[in-house]
Write a protein that holds these residues in place. Structure first.
Motif: not given
Length: 793
Positions: A3-13
């Motif tokens: 249902y989603g993914y991690f955005d490590e660069k922006n520290k977001e899910y």
């Protein structure tokens, strides 16, 4: 399903499918103003206390409603939707939504019928109100006439229970007004000493309609998905008098093709003048981007004090952002308010909070120190801890579980055996991280009477256990011994607490020696040896440690039992404390792996209780494989990982991490249900028809225990009084990885080489081109910025 993914660069899910199996939430705000929001904008807000400071409603155990809704209506064709997928719930073939959960903010981007909206929710730094900024853009080829309806449902009482249950009173104490772009709600208007105010205002545009009466806005026999005022295209300009309050502000927007406009809605507990001052701050909405950047800078600067790059994206995402951020949220809110905790716990649990401190010490030891002082001041003069530390805690003047007034006020009539013993691992972590050993001489009051140095507080915590020993020479379990469902009483003995005490003696000896108090160290050493002898004599059975002894001398966690034959915590804590001999550690941990491990984590014990129950085994009240009844209780997973690293099992430690990591379930969310970026309290185990389903999100001690196991165990970053020890314990297929660590104002850029594929063991360590002996970097060798090479093998 994912249902989603991690955005490590922006520290977001990023939630890319809004129909998540459960509400996937985020936290906004601070202890002064708290807000919980789901990916569909459901949730609630409060000032200081979720129970006594609540100002918007949320229906628990329901459909994630109501919340912070902004409806959009096309004034020409009559179609309408919402800036979040819910509550209107348009067909997902036509409605696209991406929710960005970040550190202290949530941004929901939606596209429908050529209209793009972007709704940012946040609480500004050091403020006690929240901001909803919506940008709306016409991506079509023709002009559009739209109406935006910001909606919030107020409570009619600051007290959650009164608002929910006492309707013959609370429905008749509040009313709403409309003045200058804002709805004002006042409660107990005629009694200034009981009076309270809330406001919901708009900035950036003129209001063209309003509703302050919920039932008028929704209409008869309608829900949040089809409000009458939205469907009609115009608010009724209603106000509440003796019904349910709400705040609805309508703003009409004309958009040319490609044109974008923005508005902001603001919510808080202010009277008219204060609300007007807040709104005036947002005359220029450019301030919103500045406040968002301020939030990101605040949180990212903390998280960036320890960052890793390993071959595992799963571990990177958790340790760098989400496990760390969850540690801070749990540290701030303890177990007070979530989508399961209704906010009724008006205080901090002693053992919960002292453990939670451990998870942030490496990221902000000054913040940790402030809370540590508070918890030490909640230690009773007899050495025990107050079960509940009130938000308005008054050191030196509190009652105790021996005091009827305290019991009436808090509902806690008993001591727990483990409370004060958690001070030992937490205090030593703080001392080693900060180097501030003067803290041991700081004078802090007891909760009830008198005061003592921190060192004396620790000795008194030992005495609390020594004054309460059982027939086998081990501490009694009292009302609970970490496991709230195991009631061993005033005579039954707990191996969990015995291992805690064993660890406490070792920590106390270390501190006493550092303070040049050889007599104290010798006293503790003698008692440690006596305890060790009793553990070896009474608690070791073939290849496992037992869990405890009841008052009638029944052994919990024995080979001979039909139920609960082997328990996780005695095995892992035998290793953590150092009480297990090397051969015992191997046998016990192997048995855990063979008998308790599942693909979703390791069970608390097995088999579940079905016959043996009250008054000792309260967990028998739960279904099998649920919570403390042989479920996969999440907090002990961190202790298990750390224990395996202590005996050098990097492959197995990492396997246990993958078992329990929320990120491991990112593509199996329909099984886990909870957010794939934060730990829950427990996971259903193999005797459940829903094995792998997780429950009770966000506020759990798991955040801290797993964080410590990752930082100190797998990554091997272990502060000591005189420096930083680097001793990783990793999977054998990790050939290279790196870390950035701030330690006492110094930055260490650490590169680890493991070409021989060992699980543990440092052969060479080089700092700034200079090779040093062993794996401890002395503080004297550190510059402001350091390059560290570590070779395993």
């Amino acid at each position: 399903m994912q249902y989603g993914y991690f955005d490590e660069k922006n520290k977001e899910y990023l939630i890319t499918k809004p129909n998540t199996p459960a509400p996937w939430a985020n936290y906004l705000g601070s202890p002064e103003y708290g807000a919980i929001i789901s990916g569909n904008a459901g949730g609630y807000s409060f000032v200081k206390s979720g129970a006594n400071g609540r100002h918007i409603r949320y229906h628990f155990n329901s459909k994630d409603e109501p919340g912070r809704y902004i409806y959009v209506r096309d004034l020409e064709n009559g179609d309408y939707w919402s800036g979040s997928w819910q509550p209107v719930g348009k067909d997902l073939e036509q409605y696209k939504s991406v929710c960005h959960h970040g550190t202290g903010y949530t941004n929901i981007v939606a596209e429908y019928d050529s209209i793009r909206t972007e709704t940012l929710y946040y609480v500004p730094m050091n403020k006690t109100y929240e901001v909803w900024r919506m940008k709306v853009r016409n991506d079509g080829s023709k002009p559009r006439k739209l109406a935006l309806f910001g909606f919030v449902e107020f409570t009619n009482s600051n007290n959650y229970e009164q608002d929910t249950v006492n309707l013959q009173y609370t429905l008749f104490t509040s009313r709403t007004y409309y003045k200058n772009n804002k709805i004002l709600q006042v409660i107990n208007e005629n009694t200034p000493e009981e009076q309270s105010w809330r406001f919901f205002g708009a900035a950036g545009a003129e209001v063209t309609g309003y509703d302050g009466d919920r039932d008028t806005f929704l209409g008869d026999y309608r829900g949040y998905g089809n409000p009458a005022s939205v469907e009609n295209g115009q608010c009724a300009n209603s106000l509440n008098y003796n019904t349910n309050s709400c705040g609805v502000l309508q703003i009409n927007v004309d958009l040319q093709p490609g044109e974008e406009k923005e508005v902001a809605f603001l919510l808080g507990q202010y009277e008219e003048q204060g609300a007007s001052e807040v709104l005036s701050h947002y005359k220029d909405l450019a301030v919103v981007d500045k406040e968002l950047e301020e939030l990101k800078t605040f949180w990212h600067s903390k998280l960036n004090r320890f960052q890793v790059q390993t071959p595992s994206d799963n571990l990177n995402n958790m340790i760098n952002t989400w496990n760390a951020y969850q540690c801070f949220i749990t540290f701030i809110w303890s177990r007070a308010a979530s989508f399961q905790y209704c906010g009724l716990r008006n205080g901090l649990g002693y053992r919960d909070t002292v453990q939670d401190i451990q998870g942030i010490i490496h990221l902000d030891h000054e913040m940790a120190l402030e809370r540590l002082r508070l918890m030490i001041s909640a230690q009773v003069s007899n050495g025990g801890g107050l079960p509940l530390v009130k938000f308005d805690h008054n050191p030196g003047h509190e009652g105790t579980p021996d005091d009827p007034e305290y019991v009436r006020e808090t509902g806690h009539p008993h001591y727990r055996a483990d409370d004060a013993l958690w001070l030992f691992p937490t205090v030593i972590k703080y001392l080693n991280e900060s180097g501030n050993w003067d803290f041991t001489d700081e004078v802090i009051p007891y909760s009830d009477r008198g005061e003592a140095t921190v060192y004396e507080h620790l000795r008194q915590a030992l005495q609390f256990s020594l004054d309460r020993m059982g027939a086998h020479g081990m501490p009694v379990g009292l009302h609970a011994d970490w496991n709230d469902c195991l009631r061993l009483g005033a005579k039954g003995e707990s191996l969990f607490v015995a291992f805690q005490l064993y660890m406490a003696f070792k920590v106390f000896i270390d501190i006493a020696q550092n303070k040049n108090k050889p007599e104290d160290a010798a006293w503790a050493q003698t008692l440690l040896e006596e305890l060790d002898e009793n553990i070896q004599k009474h608690a070791w059975e073939k290849d496992q440690f037992v869990r405890g002894f009841t008052e009638d001398n029944y052994t919990i966690g024995s080979w001979e039992n039909d139920e609960a034959k082997i328990w996780l915590n005695p095995q892992s804590w035998a290793v953590l404390s150092g009480a297990a001999r090397p051969d015992q550690a191997k046998l016990a941990m192997d048995k855990v792996y063979e008998n308790l491990r599942t693909d979703y984590g390791t069970m608390l014990f097995y088999p579940p209780f079905r016959k043996y129950g009250l008054p000792v085994a309260l967990m028998a009240l739960f279904n099998a494989s649920t919570k403390e009844n042989a479920g996969i209780f999440s907090q002990p997973q961190g202790w298990l990982i750390l224990a395996e690293t202590m005996i050098g099992n990097g492959d197995r430690a990492f396997e246990y991490f993958l078992d329990c990591s929320p990120a491991s379930m990112n593509d199996k969310a329909e099984i886990r249900k909870l957010e794939p970026y934060v730990h829950g309290q427990f996971v259903e185990s193999k005797d459940s028809p829903y094995q792998g389903r997780a429950h009770v999100h966000w506020l759990t001690g798991t955040a801290s225990t797993v964080m410590v196991s990752l930082v100190e165990g797998i990554m091997g970053i272990q502060p000591q009084f005189d420096g930083l020890r680097i001793n990783p314990c990793v999977p054998s297929d990790w050939k290279t990885f790196s870390m950035v660590r701030e330690f006492r104002g110094k930055k260490l850029n650490i590169q680890v080489e493991n070409q021989n594929g060992v699980e543990k063991g440092v052969s060479r360590l080089i700092i700034n081109g200079k090779e040093i002996q062993g794996n401890l970097i002395p503080v004297a060798e550190m510059k402001d910025d350091n390059q560290v090479q570590v070779f395993m093998g």
